[in-house]
Design an enzyme around this catalytic site. Sequence first.
Site, PDB file in Angstrom:
ATOM      1  N   HIS A  82       0.861  -1.185   0.000  1.00  7.55           N
ATOM      2  CA  HIS A  82       0.000   0.000   0.000  1.00  7.55           C
ATOM      3  C   HIS A  82       0.893   1.229   0.000  1.00  7.55           C
ATOM      4  O   HIS A  82       2.012   1.192   0.493  1.00  7.55           O
ATOM      5  CB  HIS A  82      -0.883  -0.004   1.253  1.00  7.55           C
ATOM      6  N   ASP A 161     -13.403   2.442   7.588  1.00  4.63           N
ATOM      7  CA  ASP A 161     -12.404   3.260   6.889  1.00  4.63           C
ATOM      8  C   ASP A 161     -13.027   3.922   5.666  1.00  4.63           C
ATOM      9  O   ASP A 161     -12.746   5.074   5.367  1.00  4.63           O
ATOM     10  CB  ASP A 161     -11.195   2.417   6.468  1.00  4.63           C
ATOM     11  N   ARG A 168     -13.004  12.459   5.826  1.00  2.00           N
ATOM     12  CA  ARG A 168     -11.755  13.225   5.997  1.00  2.00           C
ATOM     13  C   ARG A 168     -11.458  14.065   4.781  1.00  2.00           C
ATOM     14  O   ARG A 168     -11.039  15.212   4.880  1.00  2.00           O
ATOM     15  CB  ARG A 168     -10.572  12.266   6.202  1.00  2.00           C
ATOM     16  N   SER A 183      -6.166   4.192   8.866  1.00  2.00           N
ATOM     17  CA  SER A 183      -6.847   3.940   7.585  1.00  2.00           C
ATOM     18  C   SER A 183      -6.127   2.833   6.817  1.00  2.00           C
ATOM     19  O   SER A 183      -6.729   1.845   6.384  1.00  2.00           O
ATOM     20  CB  SER A 183      -6.856   5.239   6.768  1.00  2.00           C
ATOM     21  N   LYS A 187      -7.318  -1.428   6.527  1.00  2.00           N
ATOM     22  CA  LYS A 187      -7.591  -2.076   5.230  1.00  2.00           C
ATOM     23  C   LYS A 187      -6.698  -3.295   5.032  1.00  2.00           C
ATOM     24  O   LYS A 187      -7.119  -4.323   4.524  1.00  2.00           O
ATOM     25  CB  LYS A 187      -7.310  -1.092   4.081  1.00  2.00           C
TER      26      LYS A 187
HETATM   27  N1  URA Z   1      -4.103   5.937   1.823  1.00  2.00           N
HETATM   28  C1  URA Z   1      -5.061   5.401   2.608  1.00  2.00           C
HETATM   29  O1  URA Z   1      -5.523   4.284   2.381  1.00  2.00           O
HETATM   30  N2  URA Z   1      -5.489   6.115   3.649  1.00  2.00           N
HETATM   31  C2  URA Z   1      -5.011   7.331   3.952  1.00  2.00           C
HETATM   32  O2  URA Z   1      -5.440   7.903   4.925  1.00  2.00           O
HETATM   33  C3  URA Z   1      -4.024   7.889   3.120  1.00  2.00           C
HETATM   34  C4  URA Z   1      -3.577   7.171   2.062  1.00  2.00           C
END
Ligand code: URA
Length: 434
Positions: A82, A161, A168, A183, A187
Amino acid sequence: MRIIDIIEKKRDKKELSKQEIEFFINAYTKGEIQDYQAAALIMAIYLNGMTEQETTNLALAMAYSGEVLDLSKLNKTIVDKHSTGGVGDKVSLILLPLVSSLGIPIAKMSGRGLGFTGGTIDKLEAIPGYKTNITINNFIKNVENIGISMISQTLNLAPADKKIYALRDSISCVESIPLIASSIMSKKIASGAQKIVLDVTVGKGAFMDNIKKAKILSNEMIKIGNLANRQTICILTNMDEPLGYAIGNTLEVIEAINFLKGKMPKDLKEVVLELGAYMIKLAGKGNDLEKNKKKLLEAIENQKAYNKFIELVKNQGGDITYIENPNKFTKSKFIEKIYSKKNGYISSIDAKKVGNLSMFLGAGRNKKEDRINPNVGIVLNKKVGDKVNKDDLLAIIYLDEKEKCEESKKRLEEIIQISEEQVPVPKTILDVIE
Ligand code: URA
């Protein structure tokens, strides 16, 4: 328990308990807390921060707000990746088929563009027919059958999330260490990977504008990963200028296709190889990072990675004739070219400003309901450190609205700065934290 008391506590800079955090996440996910109260709490967290313990509790509560996939039945180590977000960041489109082509299964849940940064899902959806919204069963079946699936967060995975991320974005609370850490890690935990490689971007076009903050964010994510029994490695990468040359959804897909065919911009190549080498290591397929990089390059040379990308697109309903012939992608209506007005060296291409320009063209969203235009964006012709002569082509802008031509040109001319003195090519990989 009452949400108003929890808001008051965070507003007054006090530490929230695990039970209070879980109460907020569960009730908000179920729709029992209004957006305005959730927004107040998120803003209080943004302004007053969270302790490491609160951030960990938040991440775990968000991860368990929906289903948590158990991928152990695949009988292989699943390594996920990620990014904390960037401009021109098409790394997932390239890296994941590449790693999958080496026999390492990929089960990836990605996000949409957030603020001035792009999102992998918006890029995948630029490929006609590609379905990012599939059932969990199909997601797992795809990983079993072809070794890769890339989907959006539309499933019941970390639903908290999904809601908080959109909130946000709409209340300008993105750049916050506890909110980003929770966040991302929620995930990753929910989507079932046992090992996680994180690209923590640093610089003008990243949510972390300096190394110090990026290291704090990295350490928090590693700690959350360890507590959830997921080994996590953070790679800090430079995001002062856009990554690669293309910014905008279709344009980035085309750059990714070209990369998989061997045309690899230097900075993008370094990020892909570094992350890929660690993914192979975490999968237990080789501890020597240099050898791992060679394996990755081989999979590009022998087209295994490109073929895996085609297989992925086909398997998720995408029209592979666009991948085989990128000229088929719809073109923007207008093209504007920017030329250098002097001799010198490119000294800065502020990635955030380029990201904002790309949003202005329609490639990103101002509000979560906005539709994006996959065809617009920017392709740079030079990068920081490059020598330029007067009248050299600096960049091309692709846009659909004639009235935006002049302003876009003017903005990009100001963004691409040229100095008389030689400028060193910036370092791409800034640090690795394990
Ligand atoms: N990527 C994400 O999944 N969440 C964030 O808050 C910022 C970048």
